[in-house]
Design a protein around this motif. Structure first.
Motif, short mmCIF file in Angstrom:
data_model
loop_
_atom_site.label_atom_id
_atom_site.label_comp_id
_atom_site.label_asym_id
_atom_site.label_seq_id
_atom_site.Cartn_x
_atom_site.Cartn_y
_atom_site.Cartn_z
N THR A 198 0.84 -1.20 0.00
CA THR A 198 0.00 0.00 0.00
C THR A 198 0.88 1.25 0.00
O THR A 198 1.12 1.87 -1.03
CB THR A 198 -0.96 -0.01 1.21
OG1 THR A 198 -0.20 -0.25 2.41
CG2 THR A 198 -1.99 -1.11 1.06
N ALA A 199 1.38 1.62 1.19
CA ALA A 199 2.23 2.81 1.29
C ALA A 199 3.50 2.66 0.46
O ALA A 199 3.97 3.62 -0.17
CB ALA A 199 2.59 3.06 2.76
N GLY A 200 4.06 1.44 0.42
CA GLY A 200 5.30 1.21 -0.31
C GLY A 200 5.17 1.50 -1.79
O GLY A 200 6.03 2.17 -2.40
N ILE A 201 4.11 0.99 -2.41
CA ILE A 201 3.90 1.22 -3.84
C ILE A 201 3.71 2.71 -4.13
O ILE A 201 4.26 3.26 -5.10
CB ILE A 201 2.69 0.42 -4.34
CG1 ILE A 201 3.04 -1.06 -4.43
CG2 ILE A 201 2.23 0.92 -5.70
CD1 ILE A 201 1.93 -1.91 -4.95
N ALA A 202 2.95 3.39 -3.27
CA ALA A 202 2.74 4.82 -3.46
C ALA A 202 4.05 5.59 -3.37
O ALA A 202 4.32 6.48 -4.19
CB ALA A 202 1.74 5.34 -2.42
N MET A 203 4.90 5.24 -2.39
CA MET A 203 6.17 5.94 -2.24
C MET A 203 7.11 5.64 -3.41
O MET A 203 7.91 6.49 -3.81
CB MET A 203 6.83 5.57 -0.91
CG MET A 203 5.99 5.90 0.33
SD MET A 203 5.25 7.55 0.35
CE MET A 203 6.68 8.58 0.59
N MET A 204 7.03 4.43 -3.95
CA MET A 204 7.83 4.11 -5.14
C MET A 204 7.43 5.03 -6.30
O MET A 204 8.29 5.54 -7.04
CB MET A 204 7.63 2.65 -5.55
CG MET A 204 8.22 1.62 -4.59
SD MET A 204 10.01 1.71 -4.43
CE MET A 204 10.53 1.33 -6.10
N GLY A 205 6.13 5.26 -6.44
CA GLY A 205 5.66 6.14 -7.51
C GLY A 205 6.10 7.57 -7.30
O GLY A 205 6.54 8.25 -8.24
N ILE A 206 6.01 8.04 -6.06
CA ILE A 206 6.44 9.42 -5.76
C ILE A 206 7.95 9.55 -6.01
O ILE A 206 8.42 10.54 -6.59
CB ILE A 206 6.09 9.78 -4.31
CG1 ILE A 206 4.57 9.78 -4.12
CG2 ILE A 206 6.67 11.14 -3.93
CD1 ILE A 206 4.13 9.87 -2.67
N GLY A 207 8.71 8.55 -5.59
CA GLY A 207 10.16 8.58 -5.76
C GLY A 207 10.56 8.66 -7.22
O GLY A 207 11.45 9.43 -7.59
#
Length: 479
Positions: free
Chosen positions: A135-144
């Motif tokens: 959840t949070a991990g995938i979103a942060m990968m996208g932001i990164g």
């Protein structure tokens, strides 16, 4: 009936069998471009052949393999549920919404440190590193990726946070397993980990902050604006898309079973895809099985969002099934027990005890291919040394947790390594060097143990069975 007995393998037999397996694993993945599943499959027959030579019956070995698989089937169910969750949350615009607002709100200079904090809080609240990464991990990968931060670096920050939160949460399966197998109350287990974990967390946060300052000067804000605009064009972006996230986090924090809760998240994703994004109902439902497909014309968006669905997890399921069976065979044949005897001869202090326990737990991940195998076998193998040298069992549970949980995502053919690589879209060996919290925590543990800090002595006792000391088993729900 005849009494059937078998002997432990010699060091030569252990190194020959495991060396052959490692040769297969590395050659298949690094040289021959063959799937790791085949290496694990062949590895079964290597260990079975060794077991028969040592006097085990084939039926007993087969039962050990199937029992090992049975012990980890809960992880397989969660894996499939997370795959469905990812696919439907992308289709429903939930993940795109998080990325959209994240790109607007998070400054590049603090992005990596913020990623670790957000993922650690998510895992701490839910007790699941897999759910936090999905959840949070995938979103942060996208932001990164939108900020121009290399994906392996972002993945390292994600996993540093996920594994910290997981091992400090009383809801976590690894916490329950490590403490119960060591005969320690969960609260005492967490208290034993807390000082070293906090020191390591602060050091790691400072390291990621320093690295974030390096990348902040290289961010192309025009590219960030293009990504935000493309997201806005492809999806209906609305704050209401945070509602499914809040619902699932609250339900997991209430310690409801992970599999039905994550499955409910998939249903909410389908509803959001139909109602908010205007998708055809059949297409929305299909995203729970098949990866979501988008052609936005922006490579970054296509790369991060064309994923998800149970179908994308089937290769990982095969790895976990073969890996769990392989670990069950190693336990039955006594391979890790033989390796532990090497460490036992040199264990004479708190420092050498911590080092040998962490090494044993790491080997449990390498050769058992699953965190479950590591956390079950390590206390069983190492407990007598803590009793003999006079150290409380919470030292055992802490060191087993650090060695088993924090290294589980570093092994390409382990359940965690395969899952994290699949869900984050980064190869295991690419992100492993950036799992800084794991390295820092293990290093701090070993150094402080040699210095005599954060260790709890007691009166030495005769070696007792870990089985006898184990607390009443708790139901394992999260991963």
């Amino acid at each position: 009936m005849q009494q059937h007995s078998a002997r432990l393998p010699s060091l030569f037999q252990v190194f020959a069998a495991l060396g052959l397996f490692l040769l297969l694993a590395f050659s298949f993945t690094a040289k021959l471009n063959l799937p790791i599943q085949l290496a694990l499959y062949i590895g079964w027959f290597i260990v079975i052949g060794l077991g028969i030579r040592l006097g085990h019956r084939y039926k007993d070995l087969e039962h050990a393999a199937t029992q090992g698989i049975s012990n980890g089937l809960g992880a397989v169910l969660i894996l499939l549920a997370v795959g469905a969750l990812v696919g439907t949350w992308i289709a429903g615009g939930i993940v795109p919404t998080i990325i959209y607002y994240g790109l607007k709100a998070i400054h590049p200079s603090i992005f990596l440190a913020a990623t670790m904090v957000i993922c650690s809080l998510t895992a701490l609240a839910t007790g699941t590193s897999w759910g936090a990464a999905g959840t949070a991990g995938i979103a942060m990968m996208g932001i990164g990726q939108g900020l121009g931060v290399p994906a392996p670096v972002t993945a390292g920050a994600v996993l540093s946070g996920c594994y910290f939160g997981d091992k400090m949460s009383p809801l976590s399966d690894s916490v329950i397993l490590a403490s119960s197998m060591s005969g320690v109350e969960i609260v005492e287990h967490i208290k034993g980990m807390l000082p070293i974990a906090l020191i390591s967390y602060i050091i790691t946060a400072l390291l990621f902050t320093a690295l974030g300052l390096h990348y902040a000067g290289n961010v192309d804000m025009a590219q960030v604006s293009d990504v935000i605009a493309a997201m806005d064009k492809q999806f209906v972006i609305t704050p209401f898309s945070f509602i499914p996230v809040a619902i699932i986090l609250v339900l997991l924090a209430l310690r409801l079973p992970s599999f039905p809760v994550i499955s409910l998240g998939s249903v909410l994703g389908i509803v959001w895809a139909i109602v908010v994004q205007g998708m055809n109902p059949l297409d929305a439902i299909n995203t729970a099985w098949a990866p979501y497909s988008i052609e936005s014309g922006v490579n970054f968006i296509d790369a991060i969002l064309n994923r998800g669905g149970m179908e994308s997890m089937l290769g990982s399921v095969a790895v976990i099934v073969f890996g769990l069976g392989f670990g069950g065979l190693l336990d039955k044949v006594g391979v890790l027990e033989t390796i532990a005897k090497i460490f036992e001869r040199k264990v004479n202090s708190a420092g050498s005890l911590a080092t040998s326990t962490i090494a044993t737990a790491f080997l449990g991940n390498v050769f058992g291919s699953a965190m479950y195998v590591s956390l079950i076998l390590t206390p069983k193998i190492c407990a007598k040394n803590y009793d003999r040298l006079g150290f409380k069992r919470k030292n055992l549970s802490r060191n087993a947790e650090f060695g088993g949980t924090l290294t589980s995502g570093m092994v390409p053919w382990s359940d965690n390594g395969i899952y994290m690589a699949s869900i984050l879209g980064v190869a295991t060996l690419s992100y492993a060097p950036f799992m800084w919290l794991s390295f820092v925590c293990i290093l701090v543990t070993i150094v402080t143990s040699y210095l005599g800090w954060f260790v709890d002595p007691c009166e030495p006792t005769a070696a007792t069975s870990t089985k006898d000391a184990t607390l009443a088993p708790a139901q394992v729900q999260n991963t």
